[in-house]
Scaffold this motif. Sequence first.
Motif, PDB file in Angstrom:
ATOM      1  N   THR A 197       0.842  -1.216   0.000  1.00 57.27           N
ATOM      2  CA  THR A 197       0.000   0.000   0.000  1.00 57.27           C
ATOM      3  C   THR A 197       0.868   1.254   0.000  1.00 57.27           C
ATOM      4  O   THR A 197       0.488   2.272  -0.558  1.00 57.27           O
ATOM      5  CB  THR A 197      -0.967   0.033   1.201  1.00 57.27           C
ATOM      6  OG1 THR A 197      -0.218  -0.037   2.398  1.00 57.27           O
ATOM      7  CG2 THR A 197      -1.953  -1.100   1.169  1.00 57.27           C
ATOM      8  N   ALA A 203      -5.913  -0.112  -1.966  1.00 58.07           N
ATOM      9  CA  ALA A 203      -6.384  -1.350  -2.580  1.00 58.07           C
ATOM     10  C   ALA A 203      -7.888  -1.245  -2.820  1.00 58.07           C
ATOM     11  O   ALA A 203      -8.607  -0.600  -2.059  1.00 58.07           O
ATOM     12  CB  ALA A 203      -6.072  -2.523  -1.672  1.00 58.07           C
ATOM     13  N   ILE A 296      -4.299  -8.816  -5.331  1.00 64.29           N
ATOM     14  CA  ILE A 296      -4.891  -7.520  -4.968  1.00 64.29           C
ATOM     15  C   ILE A 296      -5.038  -6.627  -6.197  1.00 64.29           C
ATOM     16  O   ILE A 296      -4.106  -6.511  -7.012  1.00 64.29           O
ATOM     17  CB  ILE A 296      -3.992  -6.765  -3.958  1.00 64.29           C
ATOM     18  CG1 ILE A 296      -3.574  -7.692  -2.817  1.00 64.29           C
ATOM     19  CG2 ILE A 296      -4.722  -5.533  -3.392  1.00 64.29           C
ATOM     20  CD1 ILE A 296      -2.280  -7.288  -2.160  1.00 64.29           C
ATOM     21  N   PHE A 298      -5.403  -2.693  -7.096  1.00 54.42           N
ATOM     22  CA  PHE A 298      -5.258  -1.349  -6.535  1.00 54.42           C
ATOM     23  C   PHE A 298      -5.947  -0.331  -7.439  1.00 54.42           C
ATOM     24  O   PHE A 298      -6.248  -0.629  -8.605  1.00 54.42           O
ATOM     25  CB  PHE A 298      -3.766  -1.000  -6.387  1.00 54.42           C
ATOM     26  CG  PHE A 298      -3.119  -1.695  -5.224  1.00 54.42           C
ATOM     27  CD1 PHE A 298      -3.025  -1.079  -3.982  1.00 54.42           C
ATOM     28  CD2 PHE A 298      -2.606  -2.980  -5.371  1.00 54.42           C
ATOM     29  CE1 PHE A 298      -2.440  -1.734  -2.909  1.00 54.42           C
ATOM     30  CE2 PHE A 298      -2.020  -3.640  -4.298  1.00 54.42           C
ATOM     31  CZ  PHE A 298      -1.939  -3.013  -3.063  1.00 54.42           C
ATOM     32  N   LEU A 394      -6.130  -4.337   4.601  1.00 53.37           N
ATOM     33  CA  LEU A 394      -5.888  -5.315   3.544  1.00 53.37           C
ATOM     34  C   LEU A 394      -5.663  -6.705   4.142  1.00 53.37           C
ATOM     35  O   LEU A 394      -6.162  -7.706   3.627  1.00 53.37           O
ATOM     36  CB  LEU A 394      -4.673  -4.851   2.730  1.00 53.37           C
ATOM     37  CG  LEU A 394      -4.357  -5.533   1.422  1.00 53.37           C
ATOM     38  CD1 LEU A 394      -5.582  -5.625   0.521  1.00 53.37           C
ATOM     39  CD2 LEU A 394      -3.233  -4.772   0.705  1.00 53.37           C
TER      40      LEU A 394
END
Length: 427
Positions: A197, A203, A296, A298, A394
Motif C-alpha cells: 500500500t 487497494a 490484490i 489497486f 488489507l
Amino acid sequence: MIKAVSLALIGAGNRGAGIFGQYALEMPHRTKFITVVEPDAAKRKAFAARHNIPESKCFDSISAFFAAPPKGIEGVIIATLEDQRIEPIMKSMEQGWDILVEKPLCTNKEELIKLYDATKNYGKILIVCHQMRLSPIYRTIKSLIDSGDYGDIVCVQHSENLSWHHMAHSFVRGFFNNDSLTPMLLAKSCHDMDMLTYLLGKAVKVASFGSLKYFRKENCPKGAPKFCLDGCPHYQSCPYHVMKIYFDHDTDPAYIRQMGVVEDKEHLLELMKKNRFGKCVFQTDNNVVDNQTVQIEFEGDVHASFTMCGHNGIGRRMTKISMTNGEIDYDGISGDIKTYRFEPRLDSAIKVVAKGTHGGGDRAIMDNFIDAIVTRDKSILLTPIQNSLEGHLLVFAAEESRKNGKVVGIREFEKQTRASLFGKNKR
Ligand SMILES: NC(=O)c1ccc[n+]([C@@H]2O[C@H](COP(=O)([O-])OP(=O)(O)OC[C@H]3O[C@@H](n4cnc5c(N)ncnc54)[C@H](O)[C@@H]3O)[C@@H](O)[C@H]2O)c1
C-alpha cells in the motif's frame, strides 16, 4: 551538548530489549531508557541492570505504571504482544508522549477502526514499527519508482519466503502459531501488505488462498515423542529437531531471547525439555497457515500478487515491479536491485549496503523516531499510524477472503466494519 531523549519501554522481550534496548546501549548520546514495564521478573531485572534503571522505576504491569509514571518521560516504545497494545497506546496518548508501537497494531478489524479514529487528531508523534519502509533496500526501490524513469507501475509480484527454521520457531512452536492471537498474514506479512500500500496506494479488492499444509499431526513421524529431547528416534532425518535449530553456531539470537533470560547452554537444554519451543513441530497447538497467496487490485488498474511460504532454504523477500517503461527487480538473496529501462535503453544493478537487523530497518526506525522527537519535525516520519490503516485493512480483508472463499471489496469491508461498530449511518 545535545541531551539524550528519555524513553519508557513497555514490554522488555525480544524486540523491546533486543532491538530497541540495544539501540539505546549502542547510541547513549541519542537516547536512554529511564523506566521499564515488564511482567516477567527476570526480564525486567535484566533490562533494568543493563540500562541502570532503579527499582523504583521498574513496573510489573501497565496499570501500576500508568497509575504513577516516573517524571521526565519524553517518549514510549510499546513492544508487548499484539493483544496488549490498545491500552498502552491510549494511556500514552493521555500522557501526551511521543509513541513508537510495534506492528501489528491490533488483532482484529474492529480494534483497528477504533484505533484509527482515536489517533486521528493526536498532535504528538505516533509511529508504527513498519521498519521495512525505512530499510535502505525499500527506500531505494521507492526512489527508483518516484524518479519517473520507469513510467507507471502496472504489476507487482512480491513474496515473503520464510526459512524453514523461522517458520518452525515463530509460527509452529512460537507465540504466533495460532490464529486465536493472530493469523499468519497479520503476524508476519502485515509488513508486506503495508509495503504494497506504501508503494501502490489504496487497494480496491482482494482474494486470498492459503492452508496449513505440512505442520499437522498426520505428518508426524511414527513414534516421535511430544518433546524432541524425550529421545526422539527421528533426530537424523528431522531438520526441526531442537538440537539442530537452537544449539547451532549460527542460531538466531532472537529465537533464544523469546524464551526469557537464558543463562547458558545447560539452562537452554533444561528449558527445551519443557517450553513450547522444545515441542515436536507436528504436535503443537498451531493452526496458522504455512503457505498463502494474496491477489490484490489497486486503484488505477494496478495489480499485485503476494506469496508467503514457510518452506524455504533462505529467508528473503523478492519484489518485481513491472512498469510502463521498465522493470525493477529485487532479490533478497543477492541483495541486488536490478533495473531495466526500455527507453532510453539502460540496464543496471544496484548493490544496496544494508547492515543490521531487518535490512537496517530497525536501526533506521529508531533513528527516525529520535530525530523527530528532537527536531519536532513530523514530516520526516515514514510510518505515522494513520498511514497504517490501509495495510492492516488489507490483511483483515484478505483473511476474510481466504476463510470465506470470496473476493472482498476493501471500501465495502471498511464500511461494514464501521457499521457493525457504530451503526449504519456513521463513517
Ligand atoms: N517489527 C518487526 O519486524 C517485528 C519482528 C518481530 C516481532 N514483532 C512484533 O513485536 C511484538 C513483540 O514480539 P517479541 O518477539 O518481542 O515477543 P516477546 O514475547 O519476546 O516480547 C513481548 C514482551 O512483552 C511482555 N508483556 C506481556 N504483557 C505485557 C504487559 N501487559 N505489559 C508489559 N509487557 C508485557 C512479555 O512478558 C514479553 O517480555 C509482537 O507483536 C511481534 O509481532 C515485530
